[in-house]
Design a protein around this motif. Structure first.
Motif, PDB file in Angstrom:
ATOM      1  N   VAL A 142       0.838  -1.202   0.000  1.00 15.93           N
ATOM      2  CA  VAL A 142       0.000   0.000   0.000  1.00 15.93           C
ATOM      3  C   VAL A 142       0.876   1.257   0.000  1.00 15.93           C
ATOM      4  CG1 VAL A 142      -1.800   1.272   1.224  1.00 15.93           C
ATOM      5  CG2 VAL A 142      -1.851  -1.231   1.187  1.00 15.93           C
ATOM      6  N   ALA A 143       1.933   1.245   0.805  1.00 14.10           N
ATOM      7  CA  ALA A 143       2.821   2.409   0.864  1.00 14.10           C
ATOM      8  C   ALA A 143       3.481   2.667  -0.485  1.00 14.10           C
ATOM      9  CB  ALA A 143       3.881   2.200   1.952  1.00 14.10           C
ATOM     10  N   HIS A 144       3.861   1.610  -1.198  1.00 12.77           N
ATOM     11  CA  HIS A 144       4.464   1.797  -2.520  1.00 12.77           C
ATOM     12  C   HIS A 144       3.445   2.350  -3.507  1.00 12.77           C
ATOM     13  CE1 HIS A 144       6.976   1.203  -6.039  1.00 12.77           C
ATOM     14  NE2 HIS A 144       5.961   0.581  -6.612  1.00 12.77           N
ATOM     15  N   TRP A 145       2.224   1.821  -3.477  1.00 13.13           N
ATOM     16  CA  TRP A 145       1.203   2.298  -4.410  1.00 13.13           C
ATOM     17  C   TRP A 145       1.000   3.802  -4.313  1.00 13.13           C
ATOM     18  CZ3 TRP A 145      -3.447  -1.593  -3.556  1.00 13.13           C
ATOM     19  CH2 TRP A 145      -3.094  -2.852  -4.061  1.00 13.13           C
ATOM     20  N   ILE A 146       1.059   4.342  -3.102  1.00 18.08           N
ATOM     21  CA  ILE A 146       0.696   5.748  -2.888  1.00 18.08           C
ATOM     22  C   ILE A 146       1.908   6.649  -2.718  1.00 18.08           C
ATOM     23  CG2 ILE A 146      -0.575   7.320  -1.358  1.00 18.08           C
ATOM     24  CD1 ILE A 146      -2.439   4.935  -0.719  1.00 18.08           C
ATOM     25  N   TRP A 147       2.926   6.198  -1.989  1.00 17.71           N
ATOM     26  CA  TRP A 147       4.082   7.046  -1.683  1.00 17.71           C
ATOM     27  C   TRP A 147       5.352   6.659  -2.444  1.00 17.71           C
ATOM     28  CZ3 TRP A 147       3.551   6.953   4.390  1.00 17.71           C
ATOM     29  CH2 TRP A 147       2.508   7.810   4.768  1.00 17.71           C
ATOM     30  N   GLY A 148       5.419   5.443  -2.931  1.00 20.43           N
ATOM     31  CA  GLY A 148       6.676   4.957  -3.509  1.00 20.43           C
ATOM     32  C   GLY A 148       6.745   4.987  -5.015  1.00 20.43           C
ATOM     33  N   LYS A 157      -3.200  10.126  -6.400  1.00 18.72           N
ATOM     34  CA  LYS A 157      -3.871   9.843  -5.127  1.00 18.72           C
ATOM     35  C   LYS A 157      -3.260  10.705  -4.028  1.00 18.72           C
ATOM     36  CE  LYS A 157      -5.859   7.136  -1.829  1.00 18.72           C
ATOM     37  NZ  LYS A 157      -5.277   7.685  -0.608  1.00 18.72           N
ATOM     38  N   GLN A 158      -4.094  11.486  -3.351  1.00 14.97           N
ATOM     39  CA  GLN A 158      -3.627  12.403  -2.309  1.00 14.97           C
ATOM     40  C   GLN A 158      -3.752  11.748  -0.934  1.00 14.97           C
ATOM     41  OE1 GLN A 158      -6.325  15.594  -3.163  1.00 14.97           O
ATOM     42  NE2 GLN A 158      -4.956  16.613  -4.602  1.00 14.97           N
ATOM     43  N   ASP A 159      -2.641  11.583  -0.274  1.00 10.90           N
ATOM     44  CA  ASP A 159      -2.615  11.086   1.111  1.00 10.90           C
ATOM     45  C   ASP A 159      -1.347  11.641   1.730  1.00 10.90           C
ATOM     46  OD1 ASP A 159      -3.041   9.821   3.484  1.00 10.90           O
ATOM     47  OD2 ASP A 159      -2.701   7.790   2.749  1.00 10.90           O
ATOM     48  N   PHE A 160      -1.435  12.857   2.245  1.00 10.80           N
ATOM     49  CA  PHE A 160      -0.229  13.579   2.627  1.00 10.80           C
ATOM     50  C   PHE A 160       0.584  12.858   3.691  1.00 10.80           C
ATOM     51  CE2 PHE A 160       2.194  17.013   4.710  1.00 10.80           C
ATOM     52  CZ  PHE A 160       2.861  17.504   3.603  1.00 10.80           C
ATOM     53  N   ALA A 161      -0.085  12.354   4.742  1.00 11.54           N
ATOM     54  CA  ALA A 161       0.666  11.740   5.840  1.00 11.54           C
ATOM     55  C   ALA A 161       0.138  10.373   6.254  1.00 11.54           C
ATOM     56  CB  ALA A 161       0.688  12.678   7.051  1.00 11.54           C
ATOM     57  N   GLY A 162      -0.878   9.822   5.558  1.00  9.86           N
ATOM     58  CA  GLY A 162      -1.168   8.422   5.798  1.00  9.86           C
ATOM     59  C   GLY A 162      -2.524   8.011   6.313  1.00  9.86           C
ATOM     60  N   SER A 163      -3.598   8.770   6.036  1.00  6.54           N
ATOM     61  CA  SER A 163      -4.925   8.299   6.428  1.00  6.54           C
ATOM     62  C   SER A 163      -5.212   6.922   5.832  1.00  6.54           C
ATOM     63  CB  SER A 163      -6.011   9.282   5.967  1.00  6.54           C
ATOM     64  OG  SER A 163      -6.005  10.457   6.734  1.00  6.54           O
ATOM     65  N   THR A 164      -4.774   6.719   4.593  1.00  9.00           N
ATOM     66  CA  THR A 164      -4.915   5.415   3.948  1.00  9.00           C
ATOM     67  C   THR A 164      -3.716   4.533   4.234  1.00  9.00           C
ATOM     68  OG1 THR A 164      -6.279   6.277   2.146  1.00  9.00           O
ATOM     69  CG2 THR A 164      -5.163   4.199   1.752  1.00  9.00           C
ATOM     70  N   VAL A 165      -2.519   5.032   3.934  1.00  5.97           N
ATOM     71  CA  VAL A 165      -1.313   4.200   3.996  1.00  5.97           C
ATOM     72  C   VAL A 165      -1.115   3.610   5.383  1.00  5.97           C
ATOM     73  CG1 VAL A 165       1.197   4.191   3.775  1.00  5.97           C
ATOM     74  CG2 VAL A 165      -0.187   5.455   2.125  1.00  5.97           C
ATOM     75  N   VAL A 166      -1.252   4.423   6.403  1.00  5.76           N
ATOM     76  CA  VAL A 166      -0.975   3.969   7.770  1.00  5.76           C
ATOM     77  C   VAL A 166      -2.256   3.527   8.474  1.00  5.76           C
ATOM     78  CG1 VAL A 166      -0.045   4.641  10.024  1.00  5.76           C
ATOM     79  CG2 VAL A 166       1.029   5.488   7.920  1.00  5.76           C
ATOM     80  N   HIS A 167      -3.240   4.416   8.544  1.00 10.30           N
ATOM     81  CA  HIS A 167      -4.397   4.163   9.417  1.00 10.30           C
ATOM     82  C   HIS A 167      -5.361   3.137   8.837  1.00 10.30           C
ATOM     83  CE1 HIS A 167      -3.159   7.222  12.241  1.00 10.30           C
ATOM     84  NE2 HIS A 167      -2.806   7.946  11.190  1.00 10.30           N
ATOM     85  N   LEU A 168      -5.747   3.287   7.578  1.00  9.33           N
ATOM     86  CA  LEU A 168      -6.673   2.325   6.993  1.00  9.33           C
ATOM     87  C   LEU A 168      -6.018   0.956   6.858  1.00  9.33           C
ATOM     88  CD1 LEU A 168      -9.450   1.781   5.795  1.00  9.33           C
ATOM     89  CD2 LEU A 168      -8.538   2.456   3.553  1.00  9.33           C
TER      90      LEU A 168
END
Length: 423
Positions: A142-148, A157-168
């Protein structure tokens, strides 16, 4: 980039890293306070133990699977068993060493959120194995899909600090765990009605929330990754506004509906506001941060009741605080992201629906939530189902009744109080 700027960026990012790691202390107090005394030592110990595991696995494979340069749209590849340059190299805004530490802190938080589904009934051995597999196989994807640089990143896809990457991601793993583990003994009656299993210390819980609140400035403001024009101050402002709004909204709705100003609900409202603004903190105006926080506070109250009606036992409300609020926070950027911030300041995606961007960014946000959440849940469920078949996930009924402090560790988190009650 000149050495002074590199140095300032590095100091800021290292400070943010320390704040995010300190959030583990907030989770210890939050989870211990929200559960029973007989499990307090276990809660504290397993948090430190699993963060240690996460550190080694993230160093060995996790970081490389997110940011490795030889990857593709689905997964990164390379930089395994990371051995970076000791100092910043030419062109860096900060050294790889500090970037690794910052990203490790985030991965550790996602794993800690997942433990909400195991609370008061999971085997310590299950924590060990799942820590390895979650940090190696679930979170990095998930982290690669959005941040990597993965496929969702390509869509903006906007997720500045991780509502999806970390929390979801953490919440979906918690959902898989709590479904497979089934509810704690005594949580539900034969007719399906729920019993309250109160945490043993609201003061611990409140202090845990305050520590998490402070740590969130490292989480959100630190994600600016540089000092620049001090944009981190704007991000911090939005973070504070959403947290305050979430706390107030949750308390007021609980008070209005139940007739009682419920403290745990208010605390979860503050956390929900923080989780929701995590995706959008750099994309929205302050007034929108307040609205996002208010809706998160209302949502967390309803979500807690909803999961209880489904007979899902979520002792620390990870599914509501991190899951429901994480979904809302991610989608909110598709509504409230301004063109000035998203396009001109950050060059990250497009403006939201309410700022002339149409449904394009909103569609990307919804797609990102659906695919990321589905992957995290299915992957975690498969891993945990195999673990359940091979080694079991849950302690025995006798061990659960005795408490995990004694049954798993042979000692008590509160030895003096336990001895007094036994006498």
């Amino acid at each position: 980039m000149d050495l002074t700027t590199i140095g300032l960026n590095s100091i800021w990012l290292m400070l943010a890293t320390i704040l995010v790691i300190f959030m583990q202390g907030g989770f210890i107090l939050l989870e211990a306070g929200s559960t029973r005394m007989k499990n307090a030592g276990h809660v504290a110990g397993k948090t430190i133990f699993t963060f240690g595991i996460a550190t080694l696995v993230f160093w060995a494979v996790g970081y490389g699977l997110i940011y490795g340069g030889d990857g593709n749209a689905f997964i990164g590849w390379g930089d395994f068993f990371l051995n970076p340059s000791p100092e910043a190299v030419e062109g860096d805004a900060y050294p790889t060493t500090i970037d690794f530490m910052f990203q490790l802190a985030f991965a550790g938080i996602a794993l800690t959120i997942a433990w909400g589904g195991f609370a008061e009934r999971g085997k310590l051995a299950a924590y060990l194995i799942f820590s390895v597999l979650f940090i190696a196989l679930v979170y990095p994807v998930v982290a690669h899909w959005i941040w990597g640089g993965g496929w969702l990143s390509d869509h903006g896809k906007q997720d500045f600090a991780g509502s999806t990457v970390v929390h979801l991601t953490g919440a979906m793993a918690a959902l898989a765990a709590t479904i497979l583990l089934k509810p704690r003994i005594g949580k539900f009656n034969k007719d399906g009605s729920a019993n309250e299993i109160h945490g043993h210390n609201q003061v611990f819980t409140a202090l845990g929330v305050l520590i998490l609140w402070v740590g969130w400035f490292g989480f959100n403001a630190g994600s600016t990754l540089e000092v620049g024009k001090a944009f981190f101050g704007y991000v911090a402002l939005n973070t504070q506004l959403a947290a305050g709004a979430g706390a107030i909204a949750a308390l007021l709705i609980a008070w209005a509906i139940t007739g009682k100003a419920d403290v745990p609900t208010m605390l979860n409202g503050a956390l929900a506001g923080l989780v929701a603004i995590t995706a959008s903190c750099a994309f929205v105006d302050p007034w929108a941060a307040v609205v996002i926080g208010i809706i998160a506070g209302l949502l967390v109250f309803g979500s807690m009741k909803f999961f209880e009606k489904l007979k899902i036992d979520d002792p620390i409300f990870a599914l509501s605080v991190h899951g429901a609020a994480g979904v809302w926070g991610t989608i909110s950027t598709g509504l409230f992201a301004t063109e000035t911030l998203a396009v001109e300041t950050l060059d990250w995606g497009q403006a939201g629906l309410f700022y002339g961007g149409g449904f394009s960014q909103l569609g990307v946000q919804i797609m990102g939530v659906a695919t990321s959440g589905a992957f995290a849940f299915v992957a975690s469920f498969i891993i945990l189902a195999i673990m359940k078949a091979v080694m079991g996930l849950r302690v025995t009924e006798e061990q659960e009744i005795i408490g995990l402090d004694l049954s798993e560790h042979g000692s008590y988190g509160y030895p003096e109080q336990v001895k007094q009650s036994m006498n």
